[in-house]
Each structure stands twice: as structure tokens, then as C-alpha cells.
Scaffold this active site. Sequence first.
Site, PDB file in Angstrom:
ATOM      1  N   LEU A 172      -1.102   5.371 -12.854  1.00 56.99           N
ATOM      2  CA  LEU A 172      -0.734   4.907 -14.193  1.00 56.99           C
ATOM      3  C   LEU A 172       0.016   3.583 -14.172  1.00 56.99           C
ATOM      4  CD1 LEU A 172      -0.699   8.253 -14.280  1.00 56.99           C
ATOM      5  CD2 LEU A 172      -0.064   7.786 -16.640  1.00 56.99           C
ATOM      6  N   ASP A 182       0.841  -1.195   0.000  1.00 55.14           N
ATOM      7  CA  ASP A 182       0.000   0.000   0.000  1.00 55.14           C
ATOM      8  C   ASP A 182       0.880   1.251   0.000  1.00 55.14           C
ATOM      9  OD1 ASP A 182       0.586   0.933   2.643  1.00 55.14           O
ATOM     10  OD2 ASP A 182      -0.732  -0.622   3.447  1.00 55.14           O
ATOM     11  N   TYR A 201      -5.568  -7.874 -19.233  1.00 59.04           N
ATOM     12  CA  TYR A 201      -5.513  -6.406 -19.294  1.00 59.04           C
ATOM     13  C   TYR A 201      -6.913  -5.811 -19.457  1.00 59.04           C
ATOM     14  CZ  TYR A 201      -3.809  -1.756 -20.613  1.00 59.04           C
ATOM     15  OH  TYR A 201      -3.563  -0.407 -20.673  1.00 59.04           O
ATOM     16  N   ARG A 249       5.125  -2.596 -28.811  1.00 58.57           N
ATOM     17  CA  ARG A 249       3.986  -1.928 -29.433  1.00 58.57           C
ATOM     18  C   ARG A 249       4.339  -1.448 -30.841  1.00 58.57           C
ATOM     19  NH1 ARG A 249       1.625   1.448 -24.345  1.00 58.57           N
ATOM     20  NH2 ARG A 249       3.813   1.418 -23.743  1.00 58.57           N
ATOM     21  N   THR A 300      -2.012  -6.034 -10.408  1.00 53.90           N
ATOM     22  CA  THR A 300      -1.798  -4.581 -10.468  1.00 53.90           C
ATOM     23  C   THR A 300      -3.116  -3.851 -10.716  1.00 53.90           C
ATOM     24  OG1 THR A 300       0.446  -4.892 -11.281  1.00 53.90           O
ATOM     25  CG2 THR A 300      -0.553  -2.746 -11.683  1.00 53.90           C
TER      26      THR A 300
END
Length: 307
Positions: A69, A56, A141, A182, A88
Amino acid sequence: MRALVTGGAGFVGSHLCEALILRGYEVWAVDDLTSGRKENLASGVTFIERDVAYHDLDDLGPVDLVAHLACPASPADYLARPLETLRTCADGTRHAAELALLHDARFLMTSTSEVYGDPAVHPQPEGYWGNVNPTGERAVYDEGKRYAEALVMAMYRKHGLRLRLARLFNSYGPRLRSGDGRVVSNYIVAALRGEPLTVYGDGAQTRSLCFVDDTVAGLVALALSENVGPVNIGNPDERRVIDLATLIIELVGSQSVLEYRRLPSDDPVRRCPDIGLARRQLGWEPQVSVEDGLLRTISWFRASGLY
Ligand code: UDP
């Protein structure tokens, strides 16, 4: 004013840290460095190495803004770390939102266009519920971020979390990792090396690419607004993947050829944001053309030598 950015050493996160410093914030970046890099951090940013999925953030207050993010965002990364990605999205998001609640700070949640899956509605407005395969490989995801959205909306309704929920469409620019996997980084790196550009499937699938400065301007505008969202942040200039390949070869001035590879499973056929809401509510829209943004990104890869 203090802002804490999870994923602050990552691609979009590090640019957001810079934008917040320019706005006068003291900025803390939390990152576990799985896909982020310390070199991305601007001077003046306080760095805390921590994995938000397992720890945390309650010791890191007080804060006025928490921007969340932290998450692998490249298919190559999240397919290699499926369970970590889910964790996550779930516990990482909870830890970040709990810090915001503790200090009554604004909470900027970065979700994704992947919540629309392989969309049946085109372009995608925020009101579209999506078309996601819950048991496919990409679900770690897509469904992870859908869970994260449900979680922060519940915390907003139940506990008054000061939520600002963004859905980011494909972003690109300086600081993309060369091995990120990517499309933009793969193509620029291949073109600069004179290697073949890998086109998955027939390349007729589309994406809409937003230059990172525009993405970050949209995030800041949303964070400082009174809109809960979700709000799409992206550039509606839609292109076929094969056209991006030939454009990048031309902009680099490369002799590279195209090489066709198998299409990954559940790869969305088309993607384009409807940004009417962002235009109306935030007065925001992208300023950088795809050609300009790609030229700036190519220059950065050349100058950094990271290819
Ligand atoms: N793609 C490709 N070659 C590559 C990398 C990606 O043809 O070397 C395609 C991929 O199949 C997808 C699009 O480019 O249709 C965008 O992929 P990326 O991994 O950048 O992001 P996504 O939008 O799929 O999350």
C-alpha cells in the site's frame, strides 16, 4: 501466519494492519512516514521505518502475505513529490513483489481507480482500459500505478507471483490527515473550523466514496481469495462534489460557506465503480452508507482534535 504491509502506518494501511491482526496474523508494517504516522499503528504491530522506493525488503521474511500500500495517494502529496511517487510505484512495487516471490507469499497489490483516468465508460468495469493523459501532472500517479499493474502482471505470468490485484476507489474515514488535501478531510476540517469549504471548478464532478472499513473488508476478501484480479473495490454511491460539500456542512452543523477555486488539471469529471465482479467473486459489497461513514469520520476528527 505473518503479513507484511507496506504503507502500514498510512490511512488505509493502518486499518488493514488491524484487520489482519483480528484474523490472527502477526503483522509487520513498513513505512517511511512521509504521509503515514506512527500514532496510526495498533499495538502489536511491528514497525519498520523504511522507504520501499530505495530499499529492498529481502531481510524481512519469512512472510505468508505481502500487502503493498506504500504510495502517496492524495493529489496534493503526489504533485508535491512527483519523482518520488514514480519511483515508489516502480521500484517500491518491485521490492514488495520480490519479497512475496522469495517466500511464495500471496501478494496484494493496491492499485487505483486513477488507472481509468477521466473515464469515457461509466461506471467503470475492470475491463475498461482507461483514458489517461500520459504527460499531464497527474500522470506520476496514474501512469505510475499503470506501470505497477503491468509489472506485477508480468511477474505473475513470468514467475508465478501469487498476485491479488485491487483497484481502490476514493476511500475515507478515521485517520485521514487533516492536511492531506483530499476532498473529505478538507471539507470536514473546514466545516469544523467554520472556514469556507473549497469547491474546485463548479463542483459538478463526481466521486464515489467508500468508508475505510468497507475498503479493508474488500481487500482482505480479495487477499484470501483465489482471484488474481484486477478487482474494483469501491462504493458505487456516486455524488457530485458540491453535494458532498453541502452534506458535510449539514452533518457537522457548521455555518461554513462554499468558496470556488480553479479546477486542477486533468481532474476526472466522473468516477463510479462497477463492483459486479467483487460481488460475484468475493461476495463483498460496501455496508456503510455515505451519511453514516461521514458521521463516523466527523466524530473521529472531533474526538482526536486533529483539525
Ligand atoms: N476537491 C474539491 N475541493 C477540495 C478537494 C478536492 O473540490 O478541497 C475535488 C477535486 O477537484 C476532485 C474531488 O474533489 O474533483 C476529489 O478530489 P480528491 O483530491 O479527494 O481525490 P481524487 O479523486 O481527485 O484523486
